[in-house]
Write a protein that holds these residues in place. Structure first.
Motif, short mmCIF file in Angstrom:
data_model
loop_
_atom_site.label_atom_id
_atom_site.label_comp_id
_atom_site.label_asym_id
_atom_site.label_seq_id
_atom_site.Cartn_x
_atom_site.Cartn_y
_atom_site.Cartn_z
N ARG A 285 165.09 100.57 -45.80
CA ARG A 285 163.75 101.12 -46.06
C ARG A 285 163.80 102.63 -46.25
O ARG A 285 164.49 103.34 -45.55
CB ARG A 285 162.80 100.80 -44.90
N LYS A 286 163.02 103.08 -47.21
CA LYS A 286 162.97 104.51 -47.51
C LYS A 286 161.69 105.12 -46.93
O LYS A 286 160.69 104.44 -46.78
CB LYS A 286 163.00 104.73 -49.03
N GLY B 2 163.62 102.75 -38.51
CA GLY B 2 163.18 103.28 -39.80
C GLY B 2 163.47 104.76 -39.85
O GLY B 2 164.17 105.30 -38.99
N VAL C 148 167.36 90.90 -39.65
CA VAL C 148 166.09 91.55 -39.29
C VAL C 148 166.36 92.88 -38.60
O VAL C 148 165.70 93.89 -38.86
CB VAL C 148 165.25 90.61 -38.40
N PHE C 149 167.38 92.89 -37.74
CA PHE C 149 167.72 94.11 -37.01
C PHE C 149 168.11 95.24 -37.96
O PHE C 149 167.76 96.41 -37.76
CB PHE C 149 168.86 93.81 -36.03
N MET C 150 168.83 94.87 -39.03
CA MET C 150 169.32 95.87 -39.98
C MET C 150 168.27 96.26 -41.02
O MET C 150 168.51 97.14 -41.83
CB MET C 150 170.55 95.32 -40.74
N GLN D 72 168.78 105.35 -37.62
CA GLN D 72 167.76 104.56 -38.30
C GLN D 72 167.57 103.20 -37.61
O GLN D 72 166.45 102.70 -37.54
CB GLN D 72 168.17 104.34 -39.75
N LEU D 73 168.67 102.64 -37.13
CA LEU D 73 168.56 101.35 -36.44
C LEU D 73 167.84 101.50 -35.11
O LEU D 73 167.05 100.64 -34.71
CB LEU D 73 169.96 100.77 -36.20
N ARG E 105 161.70 98.47 -30.46
CA ARG E 105 163.14 98.50 -30.20
C ARG E 105 163.45 99.12 -28.84
O ARG E 105 164.27 98.59 -28.09
CB ARG E 105 163.85 99.28 -31.32
N ASP F 207 153.16 102.98 -41.15
CA ASP F 207 153.88 102.69 -39.92
C ASP F 207 154.02 101.17 -39.83
O ASP F 207 153.10 100.49 -39.36
CB ASP F 207 153.11 103.26 -38.73
N ALA F 208 155.16 100.68 -40.31
CA ALA F 208 155.42 99.24 -40.36
C ALA F 208 154.23 98.53 -41.02
O ALA F 208 154.00 98.71 -42.20
CB ALA F 208 155.72 98.69 -38.98
N TRP F 209 153.43 97.80 -40.27
CA TRP F 209 152.36 97.00 -40.88
C TRP F 209 151.06 97.78 -41.09
O TRP F 209 150.14 97.26 -41.68
CB TRP F 209 152.09 95.76 -40.01
N HIS G 49 155.71 102.14 -34.74
CA HIS G 49 155.68 100.84 -34.06
C HIS G 49 157.08 100.32 -33.73
O HIS G 49 157.35 99.89 -32.62
CB HIS G 49 155.02 99.80 -34.96
N PRO H 81 165.65 98.10 -41.17
CA PRO H 81 165.28 99.51 -41.38
C PRO H 81 166.26 100.29 -42.25
O PRO H 81 165.87 101.27 -42.88
CB PRO H 81 165.27 100.10 -39.95
N LEU H 82 167.51 99.85 -42.31
CA LEU H 82 168.50 100.58 -43.11
C LEU H 82 168.13 100.59 -44.59
O LEU H 82 168.45 101.53 -45.30
CB LEU H 82 169.89 99.96 -42.94
#
Lengths: 597, 194
Positions: free
Chosen positions: B59-60, A172, B52-54, A167-168, A182, B92-94, A177, B56-57
């Motif tokens: 987010r569902k 996501g 910020v790096f973490m 995930q990292l 990354r 997709d993100a934004w 994106h 995504p953990l």
């Protein structure tokens, strides 16, 4: 000049640095076998230079990554050359890493006191492979996208931390994106930064312990400059020559169709130097994948890392040599097996052909006057009749119909043909066949349908067969007029030039002599017992027909088996439009065909 | 200043009781403070970055909603599977894009007007499986896993740890096939939603 240089030396001490750099002792004199480290450093410099310039034109997001790479490759001055140089130097680097490793192990340069130098080299090897892995995704094409899905799913099976790690890395739970931002940060910043640190350490340790001479020493010791430097330079030139050959041979680096998670991509394969790992995974049954993907490669790498200790034993060096050869031989064997399996698989070959066709087509569309929309290039292929038409046809129509004898994609469906072959539908040629007594009841037209013995077939087989020359002439004019209703792109010029014939044909069509209006309607005349001929084969007519062939304008209750794709909502309006456009030959044609790179 | 602090730091590391038989408490506190302050200087930027790096953990996935995929009448009565794109809102993100393909499913009509839906993604490593009409099975073009029409693993040596992922299907208004679309973690025997 000398006072100025003295001043510079006084302030910086550069003379000592230059002296240390150039006058390193080479035991036994310069040799060609010592060039590999320098060729690798040279390749890294090429990658930093070309990578920086690519960076200036690249945009990492799922709507702009492919698009910016396309622009570099196909539109920017010398862009293909820059990409090609970056791409093939990466390949060269992988080969040179293996050669350098072989030279180090064969010459025993890994032994004490050079353990740390050897380990930093092993880490550098992995960092360079990580550069390749991350760089593969950046163009955001189908190949990179699907290969990265596999690679990141393998990361997820790492015990305990796998899913979070995935995930990292992905940024996501879905690829998008943040996967690109990354991967780009890793590829252009973090990994190169780490490589520079390790190269500095590697060279520092190399200088500290000196070069490991190949015994016996053939000549007296000499300085690094100029003999060894000359050899290194020649070797770098040879590497550059090979890279340049590949760049010109393949006109830059490959770029597939834009990534599309809903579009099948059966040609997914990693870069050739990871094929052995790809092949290895085939031999591990479900649940044991972690062994093939992580544990075994990890153990093999660990054994490589402890070579300096093994080398201290009596037969240690021989073991290390045998181990290295076995490792490389095994990797080569797995690579050959993977390539052989793909070559012998017709489905894979077909997938590669499709992938190349899509890659070339999307470039044609990107170069069309409409260009790439802000939604990204993926919508170009999704809205292209030439790309989607055959796929929609194969999925929905080919169980009964054919297109030039196949399912639209070149394959043979399981079911026998039982409805018309629609290649050239509504064209003069196609209608001539339909009105040919010899052909009308063939499988190409009505032979496989409920109408094989219907009014139309009987009309053609009996009435048309007995037409005299005059009626035949009228029939030919009617065919021209009816075909003109379709307004086919392929006949546009012909229709414009034969307006007079079309006028006569229209009169023949509605006249009593041919008898068409006894069943069909045309404009305001005729009986409504068969499909209407007004606008026959036009886009509007075909879309309406596919939407609902049971409509009274078409077959009504007499409809054979044709589903009402639009009424039943089994195809969207857009899909019906795409397949209709494809059957009618309406798609963008590039002034010059694009060769996929 | 920086060099001086660094040299103190290394001196501290190398310092042994033998080399300084009578450690000066004040000296020690100074060194400890220099190390602590020097080290803490990077805590703020690293912590800020890691948050910020973490991100995504936490987010569902947006998946898991019921989506109209096809109509019953569009599925062959002979039980042959058909592939359909799943159109939904893609986040997709934004970006939030409605009505675009977020994945695909194979739909197969079963007896008594029921439908089986299988996610096209291979549970081994995430490739797109192919339906092969000649063999009446699904085949993964990456590592050669094969699956029966009900999604079960065909070959006992298959690299896939589980069969294809079946998705819940609901027939609404007599003819609409609604599928609860979901992706699952690859490479594990259990069906864990992502």
């Amino acid at each position: 000049m000398k006072p100025a240089l003295d001043w510079l030396d006084n302030r910086t001490g550069y003379r000592r640095l230059v002296h240390e750099t150039l006058y390193e002792n080479v035991p036994g004199g310069a040799r060609w076998r010592y060039v590999w480290g320098s060729t690798l450093a040279f390749c890294f410099v090429i990658q930093v230079i070309t990578g920086t310039f690519l960076w200036l034109a690249y945009s990492p997001s799922s709507q702009t990554a492919w698009e910016s790479v396309y622009f570099i490759q196909y539109e920017m001055a010398g862009g293909w050359f820059l990409r090609g140089l970056h791409h093939y130097t990466a390949h060269a680097m992988t080969v040179l890493l293996v050669v350098h490793l072989m030279q180090v192990v064969i010459d025993g340069a890994y032994k004490a006191p050079r353990e740390f130098n050897f380990w930093s080299g092993i880490i550098l090897l992995q960092l360079v492979l990580a550069l390749s892995l991350t760089g593969y995704l950046l163009p955001w094409d189908q190949k990179g996208f699907w290969a990265t899905r596999v690679a990141t799913n393998i990361v997820a099976i790492t015990p305990f931390i796998g899913p979070s790690l995935q995930q990292l890395i992905v940024g996501g739970s879905e690829y998008g994106h943040h996967t690109l931002t990354r991967f780009f940060a890793l590829h252009a910043g973090i990994i190169p930064g780490a490589i520079i640190l390790f190269i500095v350490g590697h060279i520092y340790l190399f200088r500290k312990h000196g070069l490991t001479p190949k015994l016996p020493r053939r000549r007296p010791d000499a300085a690094f400059w100029p003999d060894q430097v000359l050899r290194d330079a020649v070797a770098c030139l040879a590497v550059l020559a090979v890279v340049l050959f590949l760049v010109f041979r393949y006109q830059g680096a490959p770029l597939g169709a834009p990534a599309d998670p809903s579009e099948q991509f059966s040609a997914a394969r990693p870069e050739w130097y990871f094929l052995f790992l790809f092949e290895l995974l085939k031999y591990f049954p479900g649940g044991t994948e972690v062994w093939g993907a992580i544990v075994i490669p990890g153990i093999l790498l660990l054994i490589l890392a402890v070579m300096p200790f093994i080398g201290n034993w009596k037969l240690g060096h021989r073991f290390n040599l045998a181990y290295l050869w076995a490792l490389l031989g095994g990797a080569a064997l797995l690579t050959v097996l993977a390539i052989k399996a793909d070559r012998g698989d017709p489905n894979y070959r077909l997938a590669v052909v499709t992938a190349e066709r899509d890659a070339a087509r999307v470039v044609e569309l990107a170069r069309s006057p409409e260009g790439i929309p802000p939604t990204g290039a993926v919508s170009l292929l999704r809205n292209d009749p030439l790309t989607q038409g055959p796929r929609i046809f194969a999925r929905n129509c080919a169980s009964c119909h054919r297109y030039d004898g196949h399912d639209g994609l070149g394959a043979q469906p399981k079911d026998k043909i039982s409805a018309a072959d629609l290649k050239g539908f509504a064209s003069r040629e196609w209608l001539k066949g339909l009105l040919d007594p010899e052909k009308v009841a063939s499988l190409h037209y009505f032979g496989g349908t409920a109408f094989s013995d219907g009014k139309m077939v009987n009309y053609v087989k009996e009435d048309v067969a007995s037409f005299g020359a005059e009626d035949q002439a009228l029939l030919q004019q009617a065919i021209v007029a009816l075909s003109a209703e379709a307004q086919l792109k392929s006949q546009r010029e012909l229709d414009e030039n034969e307006a007079a014939v079309i006028k006569l044909g229209t009169e023949a069509l509605t006249g009593d002599r041919l008898g068409c209006m006894e069943c069909h309607t045309f404009n305001d005349s005729g009986e409504d017992n068969a499909p209407g001929l007004t606008g026959y084969g036009s886009r509007e007519w075909l879309v309406a027909f596919i939407t609902n062939p049971e409509h009274e304008r078409f077959y009504g209750e007499d409809n054979d088996r044709m589903p009402a794709f639009g009424e039943e909502k089994s195809l969207t309006r857009q899909e019906i439009g795409l397949v209709a456009d494809w059957i009618r030959g309406e798609w963008y044609v590039a002034p010059a065909p694009v060769v996929a790179r | 200043m920086l060099n001086r602090r660094h040299s103190r730091f290394f001196y501290l590391l190398m310092d042994t009781p033998e080399s300084s038989p009578q450690p000066d408490r004040r000296e020690f506190i100074k060194k400890a403070a220099a190390v602590a302050i020097g080290g803490s200087l990077v805590v703020a930027p690293i912590t800020a970055g890691l948050f910020v790096f973490m991100d995504p953990l936490g987010r569902k996935s947006g998946n898991g909603a019921s989506v109209l995929v096809a109509t019953l009448s569009s599925l062959p009565e002979n039980g042959e599977p058909r592939k359909f794109s799943v159109l939904a809102t893609k986040v997709d993100a934004w970006n939030r894009t409605p009505n675009v393909p977020v994945g695909a499913v194979y739909l197969q009509r079963l007896k008594e007007n029921t439908v089986r839906a299988l996610n096209v993604v291979c549970p081994h490593a995430g490739c797109f499986v192919d339906y092969r009409p000649a063999n009446s099975n699904y085949f993964c073009p990456c590592h050669n896993s094969s699956f029966a029409l009900d999604g079960a693993i065909l070959d006992p040596k298959s690299p896939s740890p589980r069969g294809l992922d079946e998705l819940p299907v609901e027939i609404r208004n007599g003819n609409e096939v609604w599928v609860t679309f979901q992706n699952f973690r690859a490479g594990v025997p259990e069906k864990i939603p992502v």
